[in-house]
Design a protein around this motif. Structure first.
Motif, PDB file in Angstrom:
ATOM      1  N   PRO A 298       0.816  -1.224   0.000  1.00 38.21           N
ATOM      2  CA  PRO A 298       0.000   0.000   0.000  1.00 38.21           C
ATOM      3  C   PRO A 298       0.849   1.275   0.000  1.00 38.21           C
ATOM      4  CG  PRO A 298      -0.948  -1.606   1.476  1.00 38.21           C
ATOM      5  CD  PRO A 298       0.360  -2.178   1.010  1.00 38.21           C
ATOM      6  N   GLU A 299       2.018   1.228   0.635  1.00 38.25           N
ATOM      7  CA  GLU A 299       2.869   2.423   0.671  1.00 38.25           C
ATOM      8  C   GLU A 299       3.537   2.721  -0.669  1.00 38.25           C
ATOM      9  OE1 GLU A 299       2.926  -0.187   2.765  1.00 38.25           O
ATOM     10  OE2 GLU A 299       4.985  -0.691   3.390  1.00 38.25           O
ATOM     11  N   ASP A 300       3.366   1.838  -1.655  1.00 36.91           N
ATOM     12  CA  ASP A 300       3.851   2.130  -3.003  1.00 36.91           C
ATOM     13  C   ASP A 300       2.861   2.989  -3.787  1.00 36.91           C
ATOM     14  OD1 ASP A 300       5.074  -1.238  -3.124  1.00 36.91           O
ATOM     15  OD2 ASP A 300       6.269   0.587  -2.848  1.00 36.91           O
ATOM     16  N   THR A 301       1.694   3.210  -3.217  1.00 35.94           N
ATOM     17  CA  THR A 301       0.688   4.030  -3.875  1.00 35.94           C
ATOM     18  C   THR A 301       1.214   5.444  -4.090  1.00 35.94           C
ATOM     19  OG1 THR A 301      -1.166   2.758  -2.962  1.00 35.94           O
ATOM     20  CG2 THR A 301      -1.620   5.033  -3.659  1.00 35.94           C
ATOM     21  N   ALA A 302       1.175   5.914  -5.326  1.00 36.32           N
ATOM     22  CA  ALA A 302       1.718   7.225  -5.681  1.00 36.32           C
ATOM     23  C   ALA A 302       1.484   7.477  -7.163  1.00 36.32           C
ATOM     24  CB  ALA A 302       3.213   7.292  -5.377  1.00 36.32           C
ATOM     25  N   VAL A 303       1.757   8.687  -7.568  1.00 40.49           N
ATOM     26  CA  VAL A 303       1.855   8.992  -9.000  1.00 40.49           C
ATOM     27  C   VAL A 303       3.314   8.757  -9.391  1.00 40.49           C
ATOM     28  CG1 VAL A 303       1.649  10.729 -10.804  1.00 40.49           C
ATOM     29  CG2 VAL A 303      -0.004  10.677  -8.925  1.00 40.49           C
ATOM     30  N   TYR A 304       3.505   7.935 -10.407  1.00 41.83           N
ATOM     31  CA  TYR A 304       4.844   7.592 -10.859  1.00 41.83           C
ATOM     32  C   TYR A 304       5.186   8.394 -12.113  1.00 41.83           C
ATOM     33  CZ  TYR A 304       5.222   3.780  -7.540  1.00 41.83           C
ATOM     34  OH  TYR A 304       5.322   3.053  -6.377  1.00 41.83           O
ATOM     35  N   TYR A 305       6.366   9.003 -12.075  1.00 39.08           N
ATOM     36  CA  TYR A 305       6.844   9.835 -13.176  1.00 39.08           C
ATOM     37  C   TYR A 305       8.104   9.218 -13.769  1.00 39.08           C
ATOM     38  CZ  TYR A 305       3.845  13.420 -11.064  1.00 39.08           C
ATOM     39  OH  TYR A 305       2.786  14.132 -10.546  1.00 39.08           O
ATOM     40  N   CYS A 306       8.162   9.164 -15.090  1.00 40.26           N
ATOM     41  CA  CYS A 306       9.413   8.770 -15.720  1.00 40.26           C
ATOM     42  C   CYS A 306      10.217  10.019 -16.056  1.00 40.26           C
ATOM     43  CB  CYS A 306       9.165   7.944 -16.976  1.00 40.26           C
ATOM     44  SG  CYS A 306       8.279   8.784 -18.279  1.00 40.26           S
ATOM     45  N   ASN A 307      11.500   9.854 -16.148  1.00 40.29           N
ATOM     46  CA  ASN A 307      12.358  10.974 -16.491  1.00 40.29           C
ATOM     47  C   ASN A 307      13.521  10.493 -17.350  1.00 40.29           C
ATOM     48  OD1 ASN A 307      13.159  10.049 -13.531  1.00 40.29           O
ATOM     49  ND2 ASN A 307      15.002  10.809 -14.515  1.00 40.29           N
ATOM     50  N   ALA A 308      14.074  11.414 -18.095  1.00 40.53           N
ATOM     51  CA  ALA A 308      15.210  11.095 -18.957  1.00 40.53           C
ATOM     52  C   ALA A 308      16.143  12.291 -19.011  1.00 40.53           C
ATOM     53  CB  ALA A 308      14.736  10.732 -20.361  1.00 40.53           C
ATOM     54  N   VAL A 309      17.418  12.001 -19.019  1.00 44.90           N
ATOM     55  CA  VAL A 309      18.436  13.016 -19.241  1.00 44.90           C
ATOM     56  C   VAL A 309      18.975  12.752 -20.642  1.00 44.90           C
ATOM     57  CG1 VAL A 309      20.629  13.954 -18.485  1.00 44.90           C
ATOM     58  CG2 VAL A 309      18.981  13.109 -16.797  1.00 44.90           C
ATOM     59  N   LEU A 310      18.780  13.700 -21.541  1.00 46.79           N
ATOM     60  CA  LEU A 310      19.079  13.413 -22.936  1.00 46.79           C
ATOM     61  C   LEU A 310      19.664  14.612 -23.654  1.00 46.79           C
ATOM     62  CD1 LEU A 310      16.635  14.836 -24.815  1.00 46.79           C
ATOM     63  CD2 LEU A 310      15.292  13.110 -23.628  1.00 46.79           C
ATOM     64  N   ILE A 311      20.183  14.329 -24.841  1.00 39.89           N
ATOM     65  CA  ILE A 311      20.723  15.370 -25.716  1.00 39.89           C
ATOM     66  C   ILE A 311      19.746  15.543 -26.875  1.00 39.89           C
ATOM     67  CG2 ILE A 311      22.641  16.057 -27.194  1.00 39.89           C
ATOM     68  CD1 ILE A 311      24.442  14.251 -25.511  1.00 39.89           C
ATOM     69  N   PRO A 312      19.034  16.675 -26.928  1.00 37.39           N
ATOM     70  CA  PRO A 312      18.123  16.905 -28.057  1.00 37.39           C
ATOM     71  C   PRO A 312      18.928  17.093 -29.347  1.00 37.39           C
ATOM     72  CG  PRO A 312      17.681  18.410 -26.229  1.00 37.39           C
ATOM     73  CD  PRO A 312      19.005  17.777 -25.970  1.00 37.39           C
ATOM     74  N   SER A 313      18.349  16.740 -30.465  1.00 35.45           N
ATOM     75  CA  SER A 313      18.978  17.016 -31.752  1.00 35.45           C
ATOM     76  C   SER A 313      18.564  18.405 -32.214  1.00 35.45           C
ATOM     77  CB  SER A 313      18.555  15.967 -32.784  1.00 35.45           C
ATOM     78  OG  SER A 313      17.148  15.981 -32.956  1.00 35.45           O
ATOM     79  N   GLY A 314      19.423  19.047 -32.933  1.00 32.94           N
ATOM     80  CA  GLY A 314      19.152  20.410 -33.373  1.00 32.94           C
ATOM     81  C   GLY A 314      19.483  21.412 -32.285  1.00 32.94           C
ATOM     82  N   GLY A 315      19.818  22.622 -32.698  1.00 29.50           N
ATOM     83  CA  GLY A 315      20.130  23.646 -31.717  1.00 29.50           C
ATOM     84  C   GLY A 315      21.488  23.427 -31.091  1.00 29.50           C
ATOM     85  N   PRO A 316      21.834  24.242 -30.112  1.00 32.59           N
ATOM     86  CA  PRO A 316      23.141  24.079 -29.462  1.00 32.59           C
ATOM     87  C   PRO A 316      23.220  22.758 -28.723  1.00 32.59           C
ATOM     88  CG  PRO A 316      21.776  25.648 -28.277  1.00 32.59           C
ATOM     89  CD  PRO A 316      21.053  25.340 -29.551  1.00 32.59           C
ATOM     90  N   LEU A 317      24.419  22.183 -28.706  1.00 32.47           N
ATOM     91  CA  LEU A 317      24.619  20.914 -28.018  1.00 32.47           C
ATOM     92  C   LEU A 317      24.414  21.119 -26.518  1.00 32.47           C
ATOM     93  CD1 LEU A 317      25.503  17.949 -28.384  1.00 32.47           C
ATOM     94  CD2 LEU A 317      27.844  18.703 -27.935  1.00 32.47           C
ATOM     95  N   ARG A 318      23.536  20.325 -25.921  1.00 26.27           N
ATOM     96  CA  ARG A 318      23.225  20.488 -24.511  1.00 26.27           C
ATOM     97  C   ARG A 318      22.628  19.203 -23.963  1.00 26.27           C
ATOM     98  NH1 ARG A 318      19.515  22.092 -27.970  1.00 26.27           N
ATOM     99  NH2 ARG A 318      17.285  21.954 -27.499  1.00 26.27           N
ATOM    100  N   VAL A 319      22.683  19.050 -22.656  1.00 25.64           N
ATOM    101  CA  VAL A 319      22.063  17.926 -21.966  1.00 25.64           C
ATOM    102  C   VAL A 319      20.920  18.483 -21.130  1.00 25.64           C
ATOM    103  CG1 VAL A 319      22.381  16.055 -20.311  1.00 25.64           C
ATOM    104  CG2 VAL A 319      24.222  16.651 -21.894  1.00 25.64           C
ATOM    105  N   GLU A 320      19.745  17.900 -21.266  1.00 25.13           N
ATOM    106  CA  GLU A 320      18.575  18.423 -20.570  1.00 25.13           C
ATOM    107  C   GLU A 320      17.769  17.307 -19.931  1.00 25.13           C
ATOM    108  OE1 GLU A 320      17.513  22.450 -23.126  1.00 25.13           O
ATOM    109  OE2 GLU A 320      16.318  20.636 -23.414  1.00 25.13           O
ATOM    110  N   PRO A 321      17.157  17.599 -18.770  1.00 28.23           N
ATOM    111  CA  PRO A 321      16.247  16.631 -18.152  1.00 28.23           C
ATOM    112  C   PRO A 321      14.812  16.833 -18.651  1.00 28.23           C
ATOM    113  CG  PRO A 321      16.612  18.450 -16.661  1.00 28.23           C
ATOM    114  CD  PRO A 321      17.395  18.755 -17.916  1.00 28.23           C
ATOM    115  N   TYR A 322      14.101  15.750 -18.812  1.00 30.30           N
ATOM    116  CA  TYR A 322      12.696  15.795 -19.201  1.00 30.30           C
ATOM    117  C   TYR A 322      11.895  14.866 -18.292  1.00 30.30           C
ATOM    118  CZ  TYR A 322      13.949  18.222 -23.497  1.00 30.30           C
ATOM    119  OH  TYR A 322      14.401  19.147 -24.403  1.00 30.30           O
TER     120      TYR A 322
END
Length: 121
Positions: free
Chosen positions: A86-110
């Motif tokens: 029962p204590e696992d009850t929650a809203v679960y969110y996925c996340n990723a740290v990635l390098i988008p294509s296009g634009g300046p080279l950068r690492v971003e969390p989503y």
């Protein structure tokens, strides 16, 4: 870039669920992916993470019960949750740290939009 999570629902204590999350859009590469969860009124808790090479890490509260995996070809991360409590009850969110294509080279969390997991009899 979007992260779309699915697989949440209602399950009885001791049961299992499998969450999936797929990243889409203009992505050059994805570094780490993972899952967090949040209960109303509490801070978001990091549940697990997995690198592009497959190294994993888990919160103590889920070790031995949850398993994170990913399919790099599909930009998808999975969370297999067994022996749910029962204590696992929650809203679960996925996340990723990635390098988008296009634009300046950068690492971003989503972050994904969240999927509700309810463990109750």
């Amino acid at each position: 870039v979007q992260l779309q999570a699915s697989g949440g629902g209602l399950v009885q204590p001791g049961g299992s669920l499998r969450l999936s999350c797929t990243a889409s859009g203009n992505i050059l590469s994805i570094n780490a992916m993972g899952w967090s969860r949040q209960v109303p009124g509490k801070q978001r808790e990091l549940v697990c993470g997995i690198t592009s090479e497959g190294s994993t890490n888990y919160a103590d509260s889920v070790k031995g019960r949850f398993t994170v995996s990913r399919d790099n070809a599909k930009n998808t991360v999975y969370l297999q949750m067994n022996s749910l409590k029962p204590e696992d009850t929650a809203v679960y969110y996925c996340n990723a740290v990635l390098i988008p294509s296009g634009g300046p080279l950068r690492v971003e969390p989503y972050w994904g939009q969240g999927t509700q997991v309810t463990v109750s009899s």
